[in-house]
Enzyme design. Structure first.
Site, short mmCIF file in Angstrom:
data_model
loop_
_atom_site.label_atom_id
_atom_site.label_comp_id
_atom_site.label_asym_id
_atom_site.label_seq_id
_atom_site.Cartn_x
_atom_site.Cartn_y
_atom_site.Cartn_z
N TYR A 64 5.37 -1.04 -10.03
CA TYR A 64 4.34 -1.36 -9.73
C TYR A 64 3.77 0.03 -9.71
O TYR A 64 4.90 1.03 -9.59
CB TYR A 64 4.86 -1.20 -8.01
CG TYR A 64 5.15 -2.36 -7.99
CD1 TYR A 64 5.49 -4.17 -9.06
CD2 TYR A 64 5.93 -2.91 -6.55
CE1 TYR A 64 6.04 -4.84 -8.63
CE2 TYR A 64 6.21 -4.17 -6.12
CZ TYR A 64 5.72 -5.42 -7.24
OH TYR A 64 6.33 -6.29 -7.33
N GLY A 215 -5.27 -14.52 0.22
CA GLY A 215 -6.58 -14.49 0.72
C GLY A 215 -7.08 -15.76 0.76
O GLY A 215 -8.34 -15.64 1.45
N SER A 218 -7.06 -15.43 4.34
CA SER A 218 -7.55 -14.98 5.48
C SER A 218 -8.57 -14.73 6.38
O SER A 218 -8.96 -14.72 7.61
CB SER A 218 -8.24 -14.07 4.92
OG SER A 218 -8.88 -13.88 4.42
#
Length: 326
Positions: A64, A215, A218
């Site tokens: 990452y 998402g 969401s």
């Protein structure tokens, strides 16, 4: 904003340690998939406030931000190592902002872990796991190498990520697996047929990420997505698929309004309700997000509400695949 929410602790698998029922995903605090990193001071403050709030499970990966994420976590836990349970994924090769494949050779794993320990500023990683498996190296060699690292004291527990039920059983026969990290949400329920039952049968804890399905759940996503949105790579978020999928999300939005919650909170709450051995892993990079995500852990569903969600979001109803459906 303050909250009185208390995060309960669960055993991570039948023989694992006590960890918070809510985990903190740290990936988005670093530049990944072409995105810019967030404000480092705010990210560190978010991790520290999470620890203060009883969230001790911190999830990172050595790839990452090319190590940036581990350095960040290391800064945040300095002086309070015992407050944190550190989960690290390894094996991913990133170059030029693109995922290029895996390196799961035993010699590479032994190289990766020493770099991780230095970046994190610790002597032992609590949970260490290949980010996925690709058959380039025999599973026995990958798992066996982590087992050796456990014997050496560099790792406490073995984890696995994004694998099949057969691979999970095989890995567990080489060395006891403590936790399975896998994508799971109302919109991604394909693991319910084989993988989740296998984990439960073997007494393996489940760390569930992507609770809002990138998402989609969401309640804030609109079609079409901006041209630079990473979700555009996946059929689920393209054209008519996205339009139809967002229509499904209206039910979640309506229920959230009735319960005085947000769709994101309900998405997290649904994952949380799937079992005492399942931990929602939620990505946050701002302190302002902590209270709402912690409050999601206190949401309860009536049998009717749960039936509505399970029926409306039955496995396979979402159109188009994502990277979770390889």
């Amino acid at each position: 904003m303050t909250t009185t929410t208390t995060i309960t602790k669960i055993g991570l698998g039948k023989n694992g340690p006590l960890v918070s029922k809510l985990g903190l995903g740290c990936m988005r605090m670093s530049p990944v998939w072409g995105s810019k990193g967030n404000d480092e001071n705010e990210s560190i403050a978010t991790i520290q406030q999470a620890l203060d709030s009883g969230i001790n499970f911190l999830n990172t990966g050595d790839f990452y931000g090319h190590g940036h994420n581990e350095l960040l976590v290391g800064k945040a836990i300095k002086g309070r190592r015992d407050d944190a349970f550190i989960s690290v994924k390894f094996g991913g090769i990133i170059y030029g902002g693109q995922f290029r494949g895996l390196d799961l050779r035993p010699i590479a794993i032994k190289n990766f872990i020493d770099y991780s320990l230095v970046r994190l500023g610790i002597d032992t990683i609590d949970l260490y796991q290949p980010c996925r498996l690709d058959n380039s190296v025999p599973l026995e060699d990958v798992i066996g190498t982590v087992a050796d690292l456990i014997k050496e004291g560099k790792v406490r527990y073995l984890g696995v990520s994004e694998i099949t039920a057969d691979q999970l059983r095989k890995a567990n026969s080489v060395h006891p697996v403590t936790a399975l990290e896998i994508g799971y949400s109302l919109a991604d329920r394909q693991i319910e047929s084989e993988l989740l039952p296998a984990a439960e049968e073997l007494g393996i804890g489940v760390v569930a990420f992507a609770n809002t399905a990138e998402g989609l759940l969401s309640g804030e996503m609109k079609a079409p997505l901006p041209a630079n949105a990473y979700q555009n790579h996946f059929p689920r978020f393209q054209g008519e698929n996205l339009v139809k999928n967002l229509e499904k999300v209206e039910v979640l939005k309506t229920m959230a309004k009735a319960k005085g919650s947000t769709p994101t909170q309900l998405a997290i709450a649904w994952v949380n309700a799937q079992g005492d051995h399942i931990m929602p892993l939620v990505s946050m990079s701002r302190r302002s997000r902590l209270p709402e995500n912690m409050q999601a852990m206190e949401i309860r569903f009536t049998p009717e509400e749960m039936n509505t969600l399970n029926t409306h979001f039955a496995p396979g109803v979402m159109r188009g695949g994502t990277y979770l459906q390889r």
